[in-house]
Design a protein around this motif. Structure first.
Motif, PDB file in Angstrom:
ATOM      1  N   THR A 134      -3.761   4.709   7.065  1.00 46.01           N
ATOM      2  CA  THR A 134      -5.188   4.349   7.263  1.00 46.01           C
ATOM      3  C   THR A 134      -5.490   2.944   7.810  1.00 46.01           C
ATOM      4  O   THR A 134      -6.086   2.701   8.801  1.00 46.01           O
ATOM      5  N   THR A 135      -4.888   2.040   7.100  1.00 48.37           N
ATOM      6  CA  THR A 135      -5.072   0.563   7.528  1.00 48.37           C
ATOM      7  C   THR A 135      -4.639   0.291   8.890  1.00 48.37           C
ATOM      8  O   THR A 135      -5.346  -0.383   9.578  1.00 48.37           O
TER       9      THR A 135
ATOM     10  N   SER B 155      -0.070   6.575   2.695  1.00 46.41           N
ATOM     11  CA  SER B 155      -1.309   7.048   3.217  1.00 46.41           C
ATOM     12  C   SER B 155      -2.289   5.972   3.522  1.00 46.41           C
ATOM     13  O   SER B 155      -3.022   5.908   4.527  1.00 46.41           O
ATOM     14  N   THR B 156      -2.274   4.911   2.512  1.00 44.46           N
ATOM     15  CA  THR B 156      -3.378   3.880   2.893  1.00 44.46           C
ATOM     16  C   THR B 156      -2.750   3.013   3.895  1.00 44.46           C
ATOM     17  O   THR B 156      -3.610   2.425   4.812  1.00 44.46           O
TER      18      THR B 156
ATOM     19  N   TYR C  71       0.878  -0.952  -0.091  1.00 53.32           N
ATOM     20  CA  TYR C  71       0.110   0.007  -0.127  1.00 53.32           C
ATOM     21  C   TYR C  71       1.010   1.180  -0.126  1.00 53.32           C
ATOM     22  O   TYR C  71       1.970   1.295   0.569  1.00 53.32           O
TER      23      TYR C  71
END
Length: 207
Positions: free
Chosen positions: A39-40, A35-36, A32
């Motif tokens: 978030t995860t 940023s992803t 990812y």
């Protein structure tokens, strides 16, 4: 006792390494975007960046400009987890040792408290039970021996009430003031907690 906690970015790096070792993330696969990833795992982008940086420094992932982050080595991920487990085992052992020492200190303090109570109760029992007989053997010679209890004013001088005398293997119960005390006799008496010391001083301390 405060436990040592790993920084969040190191925890995330370990989680990613575990996925690589378990083939949930395969070599050559992109992971990812930061940023992803943030978030995860519910962290900031900076924390995610640090996690990737740790894996990059170890050669587990490659950050390719314009292409993102790619899994580089499953073997190095395995080595990283192995080192982590060794460190964690040492930290766990240190924690257990500190906990054990703490428990021992508490147990020692508790034992000391119980011992103090026992000594206090024993002293109280002795004071509140003056009829408990005490034994005193006149094993050595003394200038006071050869006299009767009355002549030496034993009770007046020591506070000891003689209730029996063992003479030549014969026990004389409730001896009167005319009973003679000789070397080798054993006196059985009642008195206060310090009467025995007073008796010793009376017979064996020269005036």
């Amino acid at each position: 006792m405060k436990e040592v906690r790993q920084p969040r970015y190191q925890q995330i790096a370990i989680l990613i390494a575990e996925k690589i070792v378990h083939n949930e993330l395969k070599v050559g696969q992109k992971i990812y975007a930061r940023s992803t990833l943030a978030t995860t795992f519910g962290v900031s982008s900076e924390t995610a960046r640090k996690a990737i940086s740790v894996l990059g420094d170890l050669g587990i992932v490659d950050s390719i400009h314009g292409s993102g982050v790619v899994i580089a080595s499953r073997q190095k991920a395995q080595e990283y987890l192995g080192q982590y487990q060794e460190v964690k085992s040492i930290q766990d052992l240190q924690t257990e040792i500190l906990k054990s020492v703490s428990r021992q200190q508490k147990e020692l303090a508790n034992f000391s408290s119980i011992l103090d109570k026992l000594v206090g109760q024993t002293e109280h029992f002795q004071k509140s039970n003056p009829m408990t007989p005490v034994e005193f053997e006149l094993a050595e010679a003394s200038e006071k021996l050869g006299k009767t209890l009355g002549e030496m004013s034993l009770w007046q001088n020591t506070g000891a009430t003689v209730i029996a005398i063992l003479q030549n293997d014969e026990l004389v119960i409730s001896p009167g003031p005319y009973a003679t005390i000789n070397q080798g006799d054993t006196l059985y008496f009642v008195g206060t907690s310090d009467t025995l010391q007073i008796l010793q001083n009376f017979f064996y301390t020269k005036d």
